[in-house]
Design a protein around this motif. Structure first.
Motif, PDB file in Angstrom:
ATOM      1  N   GLN A  52       0.839  -1.195   0.241  1.00  0.00           N
ATOM      2  CA  GLN A  52      -0.101   0.051   0.136  1.00  0.00           C
ATOM      3  C   GLN A  52       0.705   0.888  -0.274  1.00  0.00           C
ATOM      4  OE1 GLN A  52      -3.825   0.173   2.140  1.00  0.00           O
ATOM      5  NE2 GLN A  52      -3.747  -2.204   2.059  1.00  0.00           N
ATOM      6  N   LYS A  53       1.984   0.907   0.080  1.00  0.00           N
ATOM      7  CA  LYS A  53       3.550   2.299   0.738  1.00  0.00           C
ATOM      8  C   LYS A  53       4.067   2.554  -0.858  1.00  0.00           C
ATOM      9  CE  LYS A  53       2.991   3.044   5.847  1.00  0.00           C
ATOM     10  NZ  LYS A  53       3.516   2.253   6.402  1.00  0.00           N
ATOM     11  N   PRO A  54       3.752   3.104  -1.590  1.00  0.00           N
ATOM     12  CA  PRO A  54       4.406   3.559  -2.944  1.00  0.00           C
ATOM     13  C   PRO A  54       5.856   2.501  -2.897  1.00  0.00           C
ATOM     14  CG  PRO A  54       3.190   4.984  -2.774  1.00  0.00           C
ATOM     15  CD  PRO A  54       3.148   4.536  -1.515  1.00  0.00           C
ATOM     16  N   LYS A  55       6.695   3.552  -1.396  1.00  0.00           N
ATOM     17  CA  LYS A  55       8.306   3.287  -1.225  1.00  0.00           C
ATOM     18  C   LYS A  55       8.268   2.231  -1.005  1.00  0.00           C
ATOM     19  CE  LYS A  55       8.156   2.618   4.095  1.00  0.00           C
ATOM     20  NZ  LYS A  55       8.223   3.536   5.351  1.00  0.00           N
ATOM     21  N   HIS A  56       7.802   1.208  -1.045  1.00  0.00           N
ATOM     22  CA  HIS A  56       7.958  -0.381  -0.887  1.00  0.00           C
ATOM     23  C   HIS A  56       8.720  -0.885  -2.071  1.00  0.00           C
ATOM     24  CE1 HIS A  56       7.892  -1.011   3.496  1.00  0.00           C
ATOM     25  NE2 HIS A  56       6.581  -0.745   3.707  1.00  0.00           N
ATOM     26  N   TYR A  57       7.553  -0.580  -3.567  1.00  0.00           N
ATOM     27  CA  TYR A  57       8.215  -0.585  -4.495  1.00  0.00           C
ATOM     28  C   TYR A  57       9.538  -1.042  -4.914  1.00  0.00           C
ATOM     29  CZ  TYR A  57       2.968  -1.889  -4.950  1.00  0.00           C
ATOM     30  OH  TYR A  57       1.810  -2.120  -4.554  1.00  0.00           O
ATOM     31  N   GLU A  58      10.058  -2.136  -5.648  1.00  0.00           N
ATOM     32  CA  GLU A  58      11.134  -2.292  -6.071  1.00  0.00           C
ATOM     33  C   GLU A  58      11.037  -0.817  -7.607  1.00  0.00           C
ATOM     34  OE1 GLU A  58      10.497  -5.216  -4.361  1.00  0.00           O
ATOM     35  OE2 GLU A  58       9.898  -4.302  -6.019  1.00  0.00           O
ATOM     36  N   ASN A  59      12.636  -0.606  -7.894  1.00  0.00           N
ATOM     37  CA  ASN A  59      13.003   0.563  -9.264  1.00  0.00           C
ATOM     38  C   ASN A  59      13.510  -1.321 -10.478  1.00  0.00           C
ATOM     39  OD1 ASN A  59      12.177   2.668  -7.808  1.00  0.00           O
ATOM     40  ND2 ASN A  59      14.711   3.020  -7.721  1.00  0.00           N
ATOM     41  N   HIS A  60      12.970  -1.050 -11.094  1.00  0.00           N
ATOM     42  CA  HIS A  60      12.996  -1.390 -12.510  1.00  0.00           C
ATOM     43  C   HIS A  60      11.965  -3.175 -12.437  1.00  0.00           C
ATOM     44  CE1 HIS A  60      15.904   1.363 -13.165  1.00  0.00           C
ATOM     45  NE2 HIS A  60      16.248   0.998 -11.587  1.00  0.00           N
ATOM     46  N   SER A  61      10.979  -3.867 -11.864  1.00  0.00           N
ATOM     47  CA  SER A  61      10.323  -4.744 -11.470  1.00  0.00           C
ATOM     48  C   SER A  61       8.797  -4.759 -12.226  1.00  0.00           C
ATOM     49  CB  SER A  61      10.036  -5.094 -10.540  1.00  0.00           C
ATOM     50  OG  SER A  61       9.220  -4.052  -8.888  1.00  0.00           O
ATOM     51  N   LEU A  62       8.423  -5.755 -12.765  1.00  0.00           N
ATOM     52  CA  LEU A  62       7.327  -5.734 -13.347  1.00  0.00           C
ATOM     53  C   LEU A  62       6.118  -5.669 -12.224  1.00  0.00           C
ATOM     54  CD1 LEU A  62       7.696  -7.523 -16.798  1.00  0.00           C
ATOM     55  CD2 LEU A  62       7.606  -5.139 -16.506  1.00  0.00           C
ATOM     56  N   PHE A  63       5.400  -4.658 -11.913  1.00  0.00           N
ATOM     57  CA  PHE A  63       3.920  -5.948 -11.521  1.00  0.00           C
ATOM     58  C   PHE A  63       3.354  -5.971 -11.998  1.00  0.00           C
ATOM     59  CE2 PHE A  63      -0.162  -4.447  -9.969  1.00  0.00           C
ATOM     60  CZ  PHE A  63       0.766  -4.199  -8.599  1.00  0.00           C
ATOM     61  N   VAL A  64       2.515  -7.664 -11.942  1.00  0.00           N
ATOM     62  CA  VAL A  64       1.762  -8.787 -12.112  1.00  0.00           C
ATOM     63  C   VAL A  64       0.066  -8.947 -11.612  1.00  0.00           C
ATOM     64  CG1 VAL A  64       1.730 -11.473 -13.128  1.00  0.00           C
ATOM     65  CG2 VAL A  64       3.858  -9.169 -12.873  1.00  0.00           C
ATOM     66  N   LEU A  65      -0.523  -8.695 -12.369  1.00  0.00           N
ATOM     67  CA  LEU A  65      -1.686  -8.931 -11.825  1.00  0.00           C
ATOM     68  C   LEU A  65      -1.823 -10.333 -11.647  1.00  0.00           C
ATOM     69  CD1 LEU A  65      -4.722  -7.978  -9.952  1.00  0.00           C
ATOM     70  CD2 LEU A  65      -5.735  -7.972 -12.369  1.00  0.00           C
ATOM     71  N   SER A  66      -2.943 -11.338 -10.588  1.00  0.00           N
ATOM     72  CA  SER A  66      -3.120 -12.545 -10.766  1.00  0.00           C
ATOM     73  C   SER A  66      -4.388 -12.152  -9.839  1.00  0.00           C
ATOM     74  CB  SER A  66      -2.104 -13.282  -9.423  1.00  0.00           C
ATOM     75  OG  SER A  66      -2.508 -14.392 -10.057  1.00  0.00           O
ATOM     76  N   ALA A  67      -5.287 -11.955 -11.383  1.00  0.00           N
ATOM     77  CA  ALA A  67      -7.012 -11.537 -10.711  1.00  0.00           C
ATOM     78  C   ALA A  67      -6.917 -13.267 -10.421  1.00  0.00           C
ATOM     79  CB  ALA A  67      -7.424 -11.363 -12.303  1.00  0.00           C
ATOM     80  N   PHE A  68      -8.423 -12.741  -9.419  1.00  0.00           N
ATOM     81  CA  PHE A  68      -9.021 -13.948  -8.717  1.00  0.00           C
ATOM     82  C   PHE A  68     -10.571 -13.287  -8.389  1.00  0.00           C
ATOM     83  CE2 PHE A  68      -4.915 -14.382  -6.519  1.00  0.00           C
ATOM     84  CZ  PHE A  68      -4.913 -16.112  -6.414  1.00  0.00           C
ATOM     85  N   LYS A  69     -10.900 -12.450  -9.227  1.00  0.00           N
ATOM     86  CA  LYS A  69     -12.187 -12.482  -9.129  1.00  0.00           C
ATOM     87  C   LYS A  69     -12.143 -10.918  -9.721  1.00  0.00           C
ATOM     88  CE  LYS A  69     -11.818  -9.998  -4.958  1.00  0.00           C
ATOM     89  NZ  LYS A  69     -10.414  -9.450  -4.962  1.00  0.00           N
ATOM     90  N   PRO A  70     -13.469 -10.394 -10.523  1.00  0.00           N
ATOM     91  CA  PRO A  70     -13.724  -9.067 -11.436  1.00  0.00           C
ATOM     92  C   PRO A  70     -13.115  -8.147 -11.429  1.00  0.00           C
ATOM     93  CG  PRO A  70     -15.541 -10.864 -11.664  1.00  0.00           C
ATOM     94  CD  PRO A  70     -15.194 -11.261 -10.304  1.00  0.00           C
ATOM     95  N   GLN A  71     -13.411  -8.129 -10.204  1.00  0.00           N
ATOM     96  CA  GLN A  71     -12.994  -6.973  -9.307  1.00  0.00           C
ATOM     97  C   GLN A  71     -11.708  -6.397  -9.244  1.00  0.00           C
ATOM     98  OE1 GLN A  71     -15.271  -4.895  -8.737  1.00  0.00           O
ATOM     99  NE2 GLN A  71     -14.705  -3.651  -6.123  1.00  0.00           N
ATOM    100  N   ASP A  72     -10.932  -6.992  -9.582  1.00  0.00           N
ATOM    101  CA  ASP A  72      -9.117  -7.061  -9.371  1.00  0.00           C
ATOM    102  C   ASP A  72      -8.797  -6.115 -11.009  1.00  0.00           C
ATOM    103  OD1 ASP A  72      -9.347  -8.592  -7.225  1.00  0.00           O
ATOM    104  OD2 ASP A  72      -8.949 -10.077  -7.918  1.00  0.00           O
TER     105      ASP A  72
END
Length: 356
Positions: free
Chosen positions: A198-218
């Motif tokens: 939830q906090k942007p500071k935890h995201y690493e640079n240069h990595s892909l953000f990949v969604l694994s969708a479990f429900k339509p809402q995702d």
């Protein structure tokens, strides 16, 4: 003269009854001595997960120098223990996803049915559907899926993990402050709305953000992250309302891996293809399934729940105890472990922390 046929009939009837009884008893006791012994378990995996490579693989991989990447190794080994295995399953959805028959027949999480229009909007914005050019060009890819298990703590595996071509991380497992044990490289981080930082500071640079969708809402949530829109409600806990990533660094994990892990590999109940009690694989197993199709060699670290040790730490980064896992409604941890053990035993994957 009428007695003879009656006697004969009674005699035949007795024999039939006796044979019937013997057959029934044998069936009851599973003493089908005459039935051919099956070589495979009910999931379709070889019962005898030999340590030995089949001769043709021995020939192919036996002479490589120690430590050299073995092209096609995982798929070949997998096909040897699970003949139904077919390698072709792209990591992420691209603009040809409607041709992937197996995911069009299922609703999320096992497919994309009813989600076409929103997926099209997301894919048009991200414009990229693979790993980076360098990784795509490799003739042989070594991948590691880093689980979040407490078993990772104090093993000093960090630099070893960073030596892999593709480093896959899951949900909110932090890197910063834990590099010695978990490494510092992240190629892709697979998550879902409730599992994302939830906090942007935890995201690493240069990595892909990949969604694994479990429900339509995702999918709706990902669209909001891509277009930096205001968040809709409707999640079972609070979710990130901003992901510090450009659309070009966002991907949708092919839901086929959830489907295959659940119904083929683990043997979870199908529930008419709907999400239900005990039929969703953990994200870790989904990530490993993805790696089986897209990597030449696969290692894992930080996997394995020791449910017999309720006071062991569940994760390497927080003090939550193992006992919390017993309450899982969606997963079937013991069946999942059975599947992962097959992979380790047959040397399809390497378990660096020996937790499986």
């Amino acid at each position: 003269s009428g007695k003879l046929p009656t006697r004969k009939l009674l005699f035949i009837l007795c024999i039939v009854l006796v044979l019937g009884f013997i057959y029934y008893s044998a069936w009851k006791l599973h003493l089908h001595v005459w039935a051919p012994k099956t070589l495979y378990d009910k999931q379709g995996f070889l019962l005898k997960l030999d340590e030995e490579l089949p001769p043709e693989l021995k020939l192919k991989y036996g002479n490589l120098s120690k430590g050299a990447c073995k092209p096609g190794y995982v798929a070949a080994k997998m096909a040897a223990i699970y003949p139904k295995f077919v390698k072709l399953a792209p990591m992420f959805l691209d603009q040809n996803y409607k041709r992937l028959g197996k995911i069009n027949n299922y609703l999320p999480p096992f497919g994309v049915k009813t989600q076409d229009s929103i997926i099209d909007v997301i894919l048009t914005a991200t414009k990229k559907y693979g790993l980076d050019k360098y990784l795509e060009s490799l003739k042989c890819k070594r991948c590691i899926v880093v689980g979040n298990g407490g078993v990772l703590a104090n093993k000093s595996l960090g630099s070893h993990i960073d030596g892999y071509d593709v480093v896959v991380r899951l949900n909110q497992a932090p890197v910063s402050g834990y590099e010695k044990d978990v490494g510092s490289k992240t190629t892709l981080r697979i998550t879902y709305p409730e599992g994302a930082f939830q906090k942007p500071k935890h995201y690493e640079n240069h990595s892909l953000f990949v969604l694994s969708a479990f429900k339509p809402q995702d999918f709706k949530w990902l669209r909001q992250m891509v277009f930096k829109e205001k968040l809709v409600k409707g999640f079972w806990k609070s979710v990130a309302n901003y992901v510090p990533r450009e659309p070009a660094d966002m991907r949708i994990l092919n839901p086929y891996f959830i489907q295959e892990a659940a119904f083929q590999f683990i043997g979870l109940p199908q529930n008419n293809g709907l999400m239900g009690k005990g039929n969703i694989p953990t994200l870790g197993t989904v990530a490993i399934t993805m790696a089986l199709h897209n990597c030449d060699e696969v290692a894992v670290a930080g996997f394995g729940y020791d449910l017999n040790n309720p006071n062991a730490p569940l994760h390497y980064y927080e003090p939550v105890k193992m006992s919390i896992m017993k309450e899982s409604w969606t997963h079937n941890i013991s069946k999942e472990k059975e599947f992962l053990r097959k992979l380790v035993k047959a040397k399809v994957i390497m378990d660096l922390t020996n937790g499986i």
